[in-house]
Enzyme design. Sequence first.
Site, PDB file in Angstrom:
ATOM      1  N   ASP A 246       0.775  -1.244   0.000  1.00 23.40           N
ATOM      2  CA  ASP A 246       0.000   0.000   0.000  1.00 23.40           C
ATOM      3  C   ASP A 246       0.810   1.299   0.000  1.00 23.40           C
ATOM      4  O   ASP A 246       0.258   2.372   0.260  1.00 23.40           O
ATOM      5  CB  ASP A 246      -1.072  -0.007   1.106  1.00 23.40           C
ATOM      6  CG  ASP A 246      -0.556  -0.412   2.464  1.00 23.40           C
ATOM      7  OD1 ASP A 246       0.594  -0.866   2.556  1.00 23.40           O
ATOM      8  OD2 ASP A 246      -1.319  -0.294   3.443  1.00 23.40           O
ATOM      9  N   CYS A 350      -2.427   2.171   6.347  1.00 26.15           N
ATOM     10  CA  CYS A 350      -1.916   1.176   7.297  1.00 26.15           C
ATOM     11  C   CYS A 350      -2.643   1.253   8.638  1.00 26.15           C
ATOM     12  O   CYS A 350      -2.915   0.238   9.266  1.00 26.15           O
ATOM     13  CB  CYS A 350      -0.428   1.416   7.583  1.00 26.15           C
ATOM     14  SG  CYS A 350       0.626   1.529   6.152  1.00 26.15           S
TER      15      CYS A 350
HETATM   16  N1  NVA Z   1       7.291  -0.924   2.447  1.00 20.96           N
HETATM   17  C1  NVA Z   1       6.537   0.242   2.310  1.00 20.96           C
HETATM   18  C2  NVA Z   1       5.545   0.512   3.399  1.00 20.96           C
HETATM   19  C3  NVA Z   1       4.184   0.239   2.967  1.00 20.96           C
HETATM   20  C4  NVA Z   1       3.137   0.866   3.812  1.00 20.96           C
HETATM   21  C5  NVA Z   1       7.412   1.428   2.170  1.00 20.96           C
HETATM   22  O1  NVA Z   1       8.169   1.737   3.072  1.00 20.96           O
HETATM   23  O2  NVA Z   1       7.335   2.090   1.141  1.00 20.96           O
END
Ligand code: NVA
Length: 378
Positions: A246, A350
């Site tokens: 997301d 989130c």
């Molecule tokens: N892995 C992702 C977070 C997603 C909510 C990021 O840090 O871009």
Amino acid sequence: MTKTVVNSWNDFDPLRHVIVGRADFTCIPPTEPATEAKIPEDSDMRGMWGPRPLDTVEKANQQLDALASLLEDRGIRVDRPTPIQWNQAVITPDFTNRSMFGCMPPRDVLLTVGKEILSAPMSFRCRFWEYLAYHPLMQRYFDEDPAFRWEQAPRPRLTNASYQVGYFDEITIEERLNRTAALDFVTTEEEPLFDAADVLRIGRDLFCQHGLTTNRRGMEWLQRHYPDHRVHAVNFPGDPYPIHIDATFVPLRPGLIMNNPNRRLPEEQRKIFFANDWEIIDAAQPAHDAPPPLCYSSVWLSMNVLILDHKTVIAEASEVHQLEQLDQLGFEVLPVPFRDAYPFGGGLHCATGDIFREGRCEDYFPVQVPGTRIRPVS
Ligand code: NVA
């Protein structure tokens, strides 16, 4: 109080009931095989663990409470989890971890598909018991909605066999990107693993990010569990830390998705969207060049928006480029300050978990294209 109805098939139909997380007792967990991969080498979090400073918890809670109030003012029912003391060890017959994490991001744990809420296995050891913070709410929904299906995915064992231990030791970003592109991740195929936030729900189709926290066996389990759905494996080669979909691939309304321009969906995997007249646009650039201190996530939380209906969206107040893009796409945009909450588990999407959105299970992808399905198209 409105009657409890559990029902949600996507991220964009009109939102009526949602969970908003809480920051209380959140810990920075100690290193474990799966989280070594998560913490960048130059991060201020390397080597740190334990409860987060109280003043930061209070600031995060103020922003979470303000989000909850805004939603309630718009007639949306808001429930909150019951935090437990996260600064306790996780001890199972298979592993010990010296602390847990928190319950700011319900989206990571709870997957709502129609009338079912499924607690994900979770692939970090520190997150093994996190679903317990939502247990009182699940019990309540179970009592209040006779059609609610309260589900739990198989609890993982999370032995060392579930990870390539030491895999990320002394590895450069370039090498991480090579491995991401080659679908070579820290989690192994030992057992089904997925986090709920790797699963993008678009009606009958579930698009799952294959990455550090979700493996193929997890997707196979989801396909068997949801036989009327079509489960797709997608991956984003430009992301050195592919964890949760997301801040990478975010549907805005039927027919429109924004994709992180640094983490583009490969051409082969785009075909199903184009074959069904969906448009994939690049998300606007983030307004910040670094995340807030002690934050796990990237600056791309800018695109981690919460959609209230096909015309209304909540985005982070300082993300001027993202606000502008959404405005130009015709949305009413509600800016909400949220950067103090980011370090506790992510952005606006989130920090929320769907309980009820209006609408039914639509088939947005009647033209199925080979290449993404976890089971070949027959
Ligand atoms: N892995 C992702 C977070 C997603 C909510 C990021 O840090 O871009």
